[in-house]
Design a protein around this motif. Structure first.
Motif, PDB file in Angstrom:
ATOM      1  N   UNK A 211      -4.148  11.025  -0.191  1.00 16.95           N
ATOM      2  CA  UNK A 211      -3.273   9.853  -0.250  1.00 16.95           C
ATOM      3  C   UNK A 211      -3.124   9.245   1.145  1.00 16.95           C
ATOM      4  N   UNK A 212      -2.895  10.093   2.135  1.00 17.89           N
ATOM      5  CA  UNK A 212      -2.751   9.600   3.520  1.00 17.89           C
ATOM      6  C   UNK A 212      -4.017   8.897   3.963  1.00 17.89           C
ATOM      7  N   UNK A 213      -5.176   9.497   3.684  1.00 16.75           N
ATOM      8  CA  UNK A 213      -6.455   8.887   4.062  1.00 16.75           C
ATOM      9  C   UNK A 213      -6.624   7.535   3.371  1.00 16.75           C
ATOM     10  N   UNK A 214      -6.224   7.459   2.115  1.00 17.40           N
ATOM     11  CA  UNK A 214      -6.316   6.211   1.366  1.00 17.40           C
ATOM     12  C   UNK A 214      -5.430   5.135   1.990  1.00 17.40           C
ATOM     13  N   UNK A 215      -4.226   5.516   2.402  1.00 11.85           N
ATOM     14  CA  UNK A 215      -3.311   4.559   3.042  1.00 11.85           C
ATOM     15  C   UNK A 215      -3.920   4.044   4.352  1.00 11.85           C
ATOM     16  N   UNK A 216      -4.522   4.945   5.131  1.00 13.63           N
ATOM     17  CA  UNK A 216      -5.126   4.527   6.399  1.00 13.63           C
ATOM     18  C   UNK A 216      -6.320   3.594   6.164  1.00 13.63           C
ATOM     19  N   UNK A 217      -7.128   3.897   5.166  1.00 10.21           N
ATOM     20  CA  UNK A 217      -8.269   3.027   4.839  1.00 10.21           C
ATOM     21  C   UNK A 217      -7.761   1.648   4.440  1.00 10.21           C
ATOM     22  N   UNK A 218      -6.730   1.605   3.603  1.00 10.75           N
ATOM     23  CA  UNK A 218      -6.178   0.321   3.164  1.00 10.75           C
ATOM     24  C   UNK A 218      -5.527  -0.427   4.329  1.00 10.75           C
ATOM     25  N   UNK A 219      -4.914   0.311   5.252  1.00 11.22           N
ATOM     26  CA  UNK A 219      -4.314  -0.336   6.432  1.00 11.22           C
ATOM     27  C   UNK A 219      -5.400  -0.979   7.291  1.00 11.22           C
ATOM     28  N   UNK A 220      -6.540  -0.273   7.469  1.00 15.24           N
ATOM     29  CA  UNK A 220      -7.658  -0.848   8.225  1.00 15.24           C
ATOM     30  C   UNK A 220      -8.163  -2.111   7.531  1.00 15.24           C
TER      31      UNK A 220
ATOM     32  N   UNK B 267      -5.873  -4.965   8.203  1.00 13.03           N
ATOM     33  CA  UNK B 267      -6.060  -5.519   9.552  1.00 13.03           C
ATOM     34  C   UNK B 267      -7.274  -6.441   9.564  1.00 13.03           C
ATOM     35  N   UNK B 268      -8.365  -5.991   8.940  1.00 13.95           N
ATOM     36  CA  UNK B 268      -9.595  -6.785   8.941  1.00 13.95           C
ATOM     37  C   UNK B 268      -9.471  -8.055   8.095  1.00 13.95           C
ATOM     38  N   UNK B 269      -8.522  -8.083   7.155  1.00 13.18           N
ATOM     39  CA  UNK B 269      -8.348  -9.241   6.281  1.00 13.18           C
ATOM     40  C   UNK B 269      -7.253 -10.189   6.760  1.00 13.18           C
ATOM     41  N   UNK B 270      -6.755  -9.970   7.971  1.00 10.32           N
ATOM     42  CA  UNK B 270      -5.745 -10.878   8.516  1.00 10.32           C
ATOM     43  C   UNK B 270      -6.301 -12.300   8.547  1.00 10.32           C
TER      44      UNK B 270
ATOM     45  N   UNK C   9       0.848  -1.198   0.000  1.00  9.13           N
ATOM     46  CA  UNK C   9       0.000   0.000   0.000  1.00  9.13           C
ATOM     47  C   UNK C   9       0.877   1.238   0.000  1.00  9.13           C
ATOM     48  N   UNK C  10       1.901   1.225   0.822  1.00  4.10           N
ATOM     49  CA  UNK C  10       2.795   2.373   0.917  1.00  4.10           C
ATOM     50  C   UNK C  10       3.547   2.562  -0.397  1.00  4.10           C
ATOM     51  N   UNK C  11       3.945   1.462  -1.032  1.00  3.88           N
ATOM     52  CA  UNK C  11       4.654   1.568  -2.309  1.00  3.88           C
ATOM     53  C   UNK C  11       3.757   2.213  -3.363  1.00  3.88           C
ATOM     54  N   UNK C  12       2.496   1.776  -3.403  1.00  4.90           N
ATOM     55  CA  UNK C  12       1.534   2.373  -4.337  1.00  4.90           C
ATOM     56  C   UNK C  12       1.334   3.842  -4.004  1.00  4.90           C
ATOM     57  N   UNK C  13       1.208   4.135  -2.718  1.00  5.55           N
ATOM     58  CA  UNK C  13       1.006   5.525  -2.299  1.00  5.55           C
ATOM     59  C   UNK C  13       2.218   6.376  -2.657  1.00  5.55           C
ATOM     60  N   UNK C  14       3.433   5.794  -2.532  1.00  3.24           N
ATOM     61  CA  UNK C  14       4.642   6.537  -2.909  1.00  3.24           C
ATOM     62  C   UNK C  14       4.617   6.883  -4.388  1.00  3.24           C
TER      63      UNK C  14
END
Length: 196
Positions: free
Chosen positions: A82-91, A94-97, A22-27
């Motif tokens: 972009x930051x909001x998108x990264x946080x949404x993807x991080x959530x 977590x939910x897809x663990x 996600x971070x790589x895409x965001x970068x």
């Protein structure tokens, strides 16, 4: 409060580990936005030089300054998106663990926020089905170490993931959404450091 800080730290570390792609895409998105903004600045700078050559009026200077300010605000808005998108993807990550990892995450949350009282664990319907069969026994064992006890609530929690601990009329909302929201500033700082 120390428990919440530990949860925040655990979630932040977990989100960092699982969000590399996600971070790589965001970068890449950030680089594209920054390059586009630089190009717009270059074009704007050339336009501004042309305007200055044609006229020296103060009003033209104000217009140029306003355009530059608008460009800066646009860049800031795009960074925030972009930051909001990264946080949404991080959530979402977590939910897809895996069920096992997710069960351990819920137990670690209970370890941080459980009180020395008798309470109930509320999960959403989906999470009830994915946690391990011994989840409530393990949750209760954690609570007992803090002189409390936990049983599974018969009610489903109206949350996307995580849990709610209910102690009488008191509810401790430890949903994934609530944990992210409570610690948004710290998580934004982490994402900022990684991206920019």
């Amino acid at each position: 409060m120390a428990g919440i800080e530990k949860i925040t730290e655990a979630i932040a570390l977990d989100a960092e580990k699982n969000a590399a792609e996600i971070i790589e895409t965001a970068k890449k998105d950030a680089e594209a936005i920054i390059n586009k903004a630089k190009e717009e600045c270059r074009i704007f700078s050339e336009e501004q030089k042309s305007v200055k050559e044609k006229t020296k009026k103060i009003e033209d200077g104000r217009t140029a300054s306003q355009k530059e300010q608008l460009l800066k605000l646009r860049l800031l808005k795009e960074k925030q998106e972009i930051i909001e998108s990264v946080l949404v993807k991080a959530k979402e990550k977590v939910l897809k663990k895996s069920d096992t990892e997710y069960t351990e995450l819920l137990l670690s949350i209970i370890d941080k926020v459980a009180l020395a009282e008798a309470g109930k664990v509320k999960l959403n319907k989906k999470d009830r089905e994915r946690v391990s069969a011994d989840f409530i026994e393990r949750a209760n064992a954690i609570a007992e170490k803090k002189s409390g006890s936990l049983t599974m609530s018969t009610e489903d929690a109206d949350i996307d993931g995580g849990l709610i601990l209910q102690y009488g009329r008191i509810e401790i909302n430890s949903s994934i959404e609530a944990v992210f929201n409570e610690n948004k500033e710290q998580l934004v700082d982490i994402v900022n450091k990684v991206l920019w």
